[in-house]
Structures are given as structure tokens and as C-alpha cells.
Scaffold this active site. Structure first.
Site, mmCIF file in Angstrom:
data_model
loop_
_atom_site.group_PDB
_atom_site.id
_atom_site.type_symbol
_atom_site.label_atom_id
_atom_site.label_comp_id
_atom_site.label_asym_id
_atom_site.label_seq_id
_atom_site.Cartn_x
_atom_site.Cartn_y
_atom_site.Cartn_z
ATOM 1 N N GLU A 104 0.809 -1.228 -0.059
ATOM 2 C CA GLU A 104 0.033 0.059 -0.031
ATOM 3 C C GLU A 104 0.936 1.224 -0.036
ATOM 4 O O GLU A 104 1.593 1.454 0.954
ATOM 5 C CB GLU A 104 -0.701 0.097 1.344
ATOM 6 C CG GLU A 104 -2.027 1.017 1.262
ATOM 7 C CD GLU A 104 -3.046 0.514 2.208
ATOM 8 O OE1 GLU A 104 -3.577 1.556 2.818
ATOM 9 O OE2 GLU A 104 -3.363 -0.563 2.102
ATOM 10 N N LYS A 121 -10.573 1.219 -1.265
ATOM 11 C CA LYS A 121 -10.297 1.311 0.243
ATOM 12 C C LYS A 121 -10.724 2.317 0.818
ATOM 13 O O LYS A 121 -10.163 3.572 0.687
ATOM 14 C CB LYS A 121 -8.974 0.784 0.611
ATOM 15 C CG LYS A 121 -8.681 0.624 2.116
ATOM 16 C CD LYS A 121 -7.288 -0.027 2.536
ATOM 17 C CE LYS A 121 -6.715 0.188 4.051
ATOM 18 N NZ LYS A 121 -5.355 -0.852 4.209
#
Length: 222
Positions: A95, A186
Site C-alpha cells: 500500500e 479502500k
């Protein structure tokens, strides 16, 4: 969307700890909570990936490494190297923080090349691109989502949750509309209550990043 059970919601949570002063004991606690609540993943700084992996091996809980966190302003080669080390130490997902300044320069080629480099370094592991939506115009959000879809990444992420405003429902809806139904979205930023988590899922989020996972799940269990 059908009403989510506590168990269903837990499987959408990336249990997160990125504090600069996070100790080994706190990482151990994070991982124990993730095991106990059956969260999808833990999300930690890259220097803690090896520890988290050792604590969660064979548990089914994934380990996400943050890269270029929290500013995203490091050179692309630095981010690539950090990704390679994280993979070597057991990260299941990467990420990373977008270079926001380069995006605002209009340098789409740099942004795309950086994404593709990190996707390559991740060696077929999912890559999530952190956008910091509160710093972007609507046009920039749409553009970077389109770049992400073309890059080989699998997710866009609303923010770092590092001293930023709470995630906006409207941003989640926009990201979902732009990337389509099959791409990951997300939601991150000030998610601390079950009703807020569910609202974000209903808006189009497929995963939630929060350090309040146990509290959120408990809110549905009670």
C-alpha cells in the site's frame, strides 16, 4: 447491499498501526486482535512486516506493508526498493502513497511509471495506491483513478489517515464510479464506529483501513 454481520465486516477490515512510536508489544497486540477478530489484514510500516508475518503465519490474516508513507514524496526508486524489501520479508500486499506533487504538476507519465514500477516490484502481490483525496480536485481524483486502473494496481485508497480529515462518503462514491465494479476501493480516515463503516461499504468501499477494528466489530456484535 445486504446487512453486514460482524463477521462479514471483520473480513473487510485492515487493522492498522502506523504510529512512529509503535513498539514491538503494540505490534504483537495488533496481530493478536487481528487473529481474534478474523480481520482481513494488518497494515504496518515496512520495518514491522517481518515481525507481523512471523506472528500471523498460517493464521489466514494478511500482512500489508506501507510504502512511501506518509508523504509519498520520495523518489520512485526508493519506493520500489522499499517494496522489494517488504516482499522479501513476507508482505502479502503493498500500500503505497502517490506522489501528489507530480500529479499536480500534470506529470501523468511519472505517476503511471511509478505505479507500474511498484506493481512489478510487488511480484504479483496486490498493490493499493493511496491518493489523499482531500488534497485533490475532482478532476485529479478521476485522472489518478484512471491511471491506477491502467497500471496493474488493484486498489485505490482514499487517504493515509495521517492527520487528515475523515473520509468523505462522496469520495468513496466517486472512486467507485470511476474505477468500476471490479477494482478495489479502500476507505481510510476517521473510521471508528460500526454505522460509519457500513455506510462506507454501502457507498462502494470493499475494504476499510482503521485502528478501531475491534470497537467497530463489537458495535455490531452487541
Amino acid at each position: 447491499m445486504e446487512t453486514l454481520s460482524a463477521k462479514d465486516l471483520a473480513r473487510c477490515i485492515d487493522h492498522t498501526l502506523f504510529a512512529a512510536n509503535a513498539s514491538r508489544k503494540e505490534i504483537e497486540k495488533l496481530c493478536a486482535e487481528a487473529r481474534d477478530k478474523f480481520f482481513y489484514a494488518v497494515c504496518v510500516n515496512s520495518s514491522r512486516v517481518e515481525l507481523a508475518y512471523s506472528l500471523l503465519e498460517d493464521s489466514g490474516v494478511q500482512v500489508i506493508s506501507l510504502v512511501g508513507f506518509p508523504l509519498g514524496a520520495a523518489d520512485a526508486d526508493v519506493k520500489r526498493y522499499e517494496t522489494e524489501i517488504a516482499v522479501d520479508q513476507g508482505a502479502h500486499e503493498i500500500e503505497y502513497v502517490l506522489n501528489i506533487g507530480r500529479l499536480k504538476d500534470g506529470d501523468s507519465q511519472y505517476v503511471l511509471r511509478e505505479m507500474r514500477d511498484i506493481v512489478e516490484a510487488a511480484d504479483e502481490r496486490p498493490v493499493k495506491v493511496i491518493l489523499e483525496t482531500h488534497l485533490l480536485t475532482r478532476e485529479e481524483k478521476v485522472l489518478v483513478c484512471q491511471i491506477a486502473v491502467d497500471s496493474g494496481a488493484q486498489f485505490v485508497v482514499t487517504s493515509t489517515d495521517f492527520q487528515v480529515p475523515a473520509v468523505a462518503i462522496e469520495d468513496v462514491k466517486l472512486l467507485r464510479e470511476t474505477v468500476g465494479e471490479k477494482f478495489g476501493v479502500k476507505a481510510v480516515g476517521g473510521i471508528a464506529e460500526a454505522h460509519r463503516a457500513i455506510a462506507l461499504m454501502e457507498a462502494g468501499a470493499t475494504r476499510l483501513g482503521t485502528s478501531f477494528g475491534p470497537i467497530i466489530v463489537q458495535g455490531l456484535e452487541s
